[in-house]
Design a protein around this motif. Structure first.
Motif, PDB file in Angstrom:
ATOM      1  N   THR A 130       5.357 -12.260   7.226  1.00 38.22           N
ATOM      2  CA  THR A 130       6.267 -13.257   6.908  1.00 38.22           C
ATOM      3  C   THR A 130       5.268 -14.623   6.775  1.00 38.22           C
ATOM      4  OG1 THR A 130       6.429 -13.836   9.228  1.00 38.22           O
ATOM      5  CG2 THR A 130       8.228 -12.515   7.710  1.00 38.22           C
ATOM      6  N   ASP A 131       4.042 -14.575   7.419  1.00 39.65           N
ATOM      7  CA  ASP A 131       2.844 -15.839   7.514  1.00 39.65           C
ATOM      8  C   ASP A 131       2.307 -15.703   6.138  1.00 39.65           C
ATOM      9  OD1 ASP A 131       1.312 -17.488   8.211  1.00 39.65           O
ATOM     10  OD2 ASP A 131       0.034 -16.346   9.476  1.00 39.65           O
ATOM     11  N   PRO A 132       2.356 -17.085   5.357  1.00 40.59           N
ATOM     12  CA  PRO A 132       1.635 -17.233   4.101  1.00 40.59           C
ATOM     13  C   PRO A 132       0.274 -17.072   4.083  1.00 40.59           C
ATOM     14  CG  PRO A 132       3.529 -18.739   4.458  1.00 40.59           C
ATOM     15  CD  PRO A 132       3.239 -18.007   5.584  1.00 40.59           C
ATOM     16  N   LYS A 133      -0.490 -17.374   5.395  1.00 38.70           N
ATOM     17  CA  LYS A 133      -1.809 -17.138   5.317  1.00 38.70           C
ATOM     18  C   LYS A 133      -2.192 -15.864   5.486  1.00 38.70           C
ATOM     19  CE  LYS A 133      -2.862 -21.711   7.083  1.00 38.70           C
ATOM     20  NZ  LYS A 133      -3.723 -22.345   8.087  1.00 38.70           N
ATOM     21  N   LYS A 134      -1.371 -14.800   6.119  1.00 36.56           N
ATOM     22  CA  LYS A 134      -1.580 -13.419   6.292  1.00 36.56           C
ATOM     23  C   LYS A 134      -1.466 -12.768   4.916  1.00 36.56           C
ATOM     24  CE  LYS A 134      -1.277 -13.126  11.169  1.00 36.56           C
ATOM     25  NZ  LYS A 134      -0.469 -12.574  12.370  1.00 36.56           N
ATOM     26  N   ILE A 135      -0.315 -13.227   4.213  1.00 36.56           N
ATOM     27  CA  ILE A 135      -0.111 -12.586   2.905  1.00 36.56           C
ATOM     28  C   ILE A 135      -0.910 -12.726   2.165  1.00 36.56           C
ATOM     29  CG2 ILE A 135       1.577 -12.753   0.997  1.00 36.56           C
ATOM     30  CD1 ILE A 135       3.515 -13.515   2.845  1.00 36.56           C
ATOM     31  N   GLU A 136      -1.568 -14.058   1.697  1.00 39.79           N
ATOM     32  CA  GLU A 136      -2.852 -14.210   1.018  1.00 39.79           C
ATOM     33  C   GLU A 136      -4.226 -13.617   1.391  1.00 39.79           C
ATOM     34  OE1 GLU A 136      -5.460 -18.160  -0.362  1.00 39.79           O
ATOM     35  OE2 GLU A 136      -3.614 -18.458   0.447  1.00 39.79           O
ATOM     36  N   SER A 137      -4.260 -13.277   2.767  1.00 41.70           N
ATOM     37  CA  SER A 137      -5.340 -12.433   3.111  1.00 41.70           C
ATOM     38  C   SER A 137      -5.025 -10.989   2.835  1.00 41.70           C
ATOM     39  CB  SER A 137      -5.494 -12.517   4.584  1.00 41.70           C
ATOM     40  OG  SER A 137      -6.683 -11.797   5.228  1.00 41.70           O
ATOM     41  N   PHE A 138      -3.950 -10.569   2.858  1.00 42.55           N
ATOM     42  CA  PHE A 138      -3.795  -9.244   2.557  1.00 42.55           C
ATOM     43  C   PHE A 138      -3.865  -8.757   0.920  1.00 42.55           C
ATOM     44  CE2 PHE A 138      -0.428  -5.935   1.470  1.00 42.55           C
ATOM     45  CZ  PHE A 138      -1.101  -4.816   2.200  1.00 42.55           C
ATOM     46  N   ILE A 139      -3.432  -9.649   0.238  1.00 45.28           N
ATOM     47  CA  ILE A 139      -3.481  -9.472  -1.008  1.00 45.28           C
ATOM     48  C   ILE A 139      -4.947  -9.652  -1.670  1.00 45.28           C
ATOM     49  CG2 ILE A 139      -2.908 -10.688  -3.541  1.00 45.28           C
ATOM     50  CD1 ILE A 139      -0.589  -9.558  -2.149  1.00 45.28           C
ATOM     51  N   LYS A 140      -5.630 -10.594  -1.017  1.00 43.42           N
ATOM     52  CA  LYS A 140      -7.281 -10.783  -1.287  1.00 43.42           C
ATOM     53  C   LYS A 140      -7.708  -9.181  -1.071  1.00 43.42           C
ATOM     54  CE  LYS A 140      -7.907 -15.635  -1.089  1.00 43.42           C
ATOM     55  NZ  LYS A 140      -8.920 -16.720  -0.416  1.00 43.42           N
ATOM     56  N   ALA A 141      -7.524  -8.836   0.387  1.00 45.62           N
ATOM     57  CA  ALA A 141      -8.050  -7.451   0.618  1.00 45.62           C
ATOM     58  C   ALA A 141      -7.724  -6.513  -0.346  1.00 45.62           C
ATOM     59  CB  ALA A 141      -7.610  -7.094   2.262  1.00 45.62           C
ATOM     60  N   LEU A 142      -6.296  -6.321  -0.661  1.00 48.85           N
ATOM     61  CA  LEU A 142      -6.058  -5.230  -1.838  1.00 48.85           C
ATOM     62  C   LEU A 142      -6.861  -5.570  -3.089  1.00 48.85           C
ATOM     63  CD1 LEU A 142      -2.085  -5.092  -1.396  1.00 48.85           C
ATOM     64  CD2 LEU A 142      -3.786  -3.421  -0.580  1.00 48.85           C
ATOM     65  N   ASP A 143      -6.974  -6.689  -3.415  1.00 54.56           N
ATOM     66  CA  ASP A 143      -7.861  -6.862  -4.840  1.00 54.56           C
ATOM     67  C   ASP A 143      -9.229  -6.398  -4.773  1.00 54.56           C
ATOM     68  OD1 ASP A 143      -5.670  -7.799  -6.009  1.00 54.56           O
ATOM     69  OD2 ASP A 143      -5.810  -9.946  -5.865  1.00 54.56           O
ATOM     70  N   SER A 188     -10.497  -4.301  -2.647  1.00 58.27           N
ATOM     71  CA  SER A 188     -10.591  -2.782  -2.238  1.00 58.27           C
ATOM     72  C   SER A 188     -10.431  -2.283  -3.712  1.00 58.27           C
ATOM     73  CB  SER A 188      -9.634  -2.340  -1.419  1.00 58.27           C
ATOM     74  OG  SER A 188      -8.482  -2.385  -1.838  1.00 58.27           O
ATOM     75  N   ALA A 189      -9.513  -2.591  -4.824  1.00 55.72           N
ATOM     76  CA  ALA A 189      -9.368  -2.128  -6.091  1.00 55.72           C
ATOM     77  C   ALA A 189     -10.546  -2.542  -6.802  1.00 55.72           C
ATOM     78  CB  ALA A 189      -8.298  -3.000  -6.502  1.00 55.72           C
ATOM     79  N   ASP A 190     -11.305  -3.667  -6.791  1.00 56.34           N
ATOM     80  CA  ASP A 190     -12.309  -3.962  -7.396  1.00 56.34           C
ATOM     81  C   ASP A 190     -13.908  -3.181  -7.084  1.00 56.34           C
ATOM     82  OD1 ASP A 190     -10.716  -5.629  -8.921  1.00 56.34           O
ATOM     83  OD2 ASP A 190     -11.396  -7.382  -7.869  1.00 56.34           O
ATOM     84  N   ASP A 191     -13.850  -3.127  -6.061  1.00 52.12           N
ATOM     85  CA  ASP A 191     -15.190  -2.624  -5.471  1.00 52.12           C
ATOM     86  C   ASP A 191     -14.869  -1.590  -4.481  1.00 52.12           C
ATOM     87  OD1 ASP A 191     -17.786  -2.047  -5.251  1.00 52.12           O
ATOM     88  OD2 ASP A 191     -18.225  -3.552  -3.727  1.00 52.12           O
ATOM     89  N   PRO A 192     -14.473  -0.223  -4.768  1.00 49.73           N
ATOM     90  CA  PRO A 192     -13.964   0.734  -3.805  1.00 49.73           C
ATOM     91  C   PRO A 192     -15.575   1.154  -3.051  1.00 49.73           C
ATOM     92  CG  PRO A 192     -13.893   1.617  -5.895  1.00 49.73           C
ATOM     93  CD  PRO A 192     -14.085   0.234  -6.072  1.00 49.73           C
ATOM     94  N   LYS A 193     -15.513   1.493  -1.796  1.00 51.50           N
ATOM     95  CA  LYS A 193     -16.475   1.723  -0.929  1.00 51.50           C
ATOM     96  C   LYS A 193     -16.750   3.257  -1.064  1.00 51.50           C
ATOM     97  CE  LYS A 193     -17.444  -2.413   0.190  1.00 51.50           C
ATOM     98  NZ  LYS A 193     -18.311  -3.040  -0.779  1.00 51.50           N
TER      99      LYS A 193
END
Length: 59
Positions: free
Chosen positions: A13-26, A28-33
């Motif tokens: 529900t926290d907009p900052k946490k949502i943005e952080s979560f989306i950035k992390a997903l992006d 991980s999709a762009d550069d999988p370890k």
């Protein structure tokens, strides 16, 4: 990884946490370890061979 953890609903529900979560997903999709632990020596294409493998029980 268990399938249930992949299919879990996430409620943020926290907009900052949502943005952080989306950035992390992006990221991980762009550069999988993950690197494969071993090369695949061959692919099974024979249906009988696949059935024999799948019928083995792990104890």
């Amino acid at each position: 990884m268990a399938t249930s953890s992949i299919l879990t609903n996430v409620k943020i529900t926290d907009p900052k946490k949502i943005e952080s979560f989306i950035k992390a997903l992006d990221a991980s999709a762009d550069d999988p370890k993950r690197e494969p632990s071993a090369q695949v020596s061959r692919q099974m294409t024979n249906i009988d061979e696949i059935r024999r493998l799948m019928s083995k029980r792990v104890r």
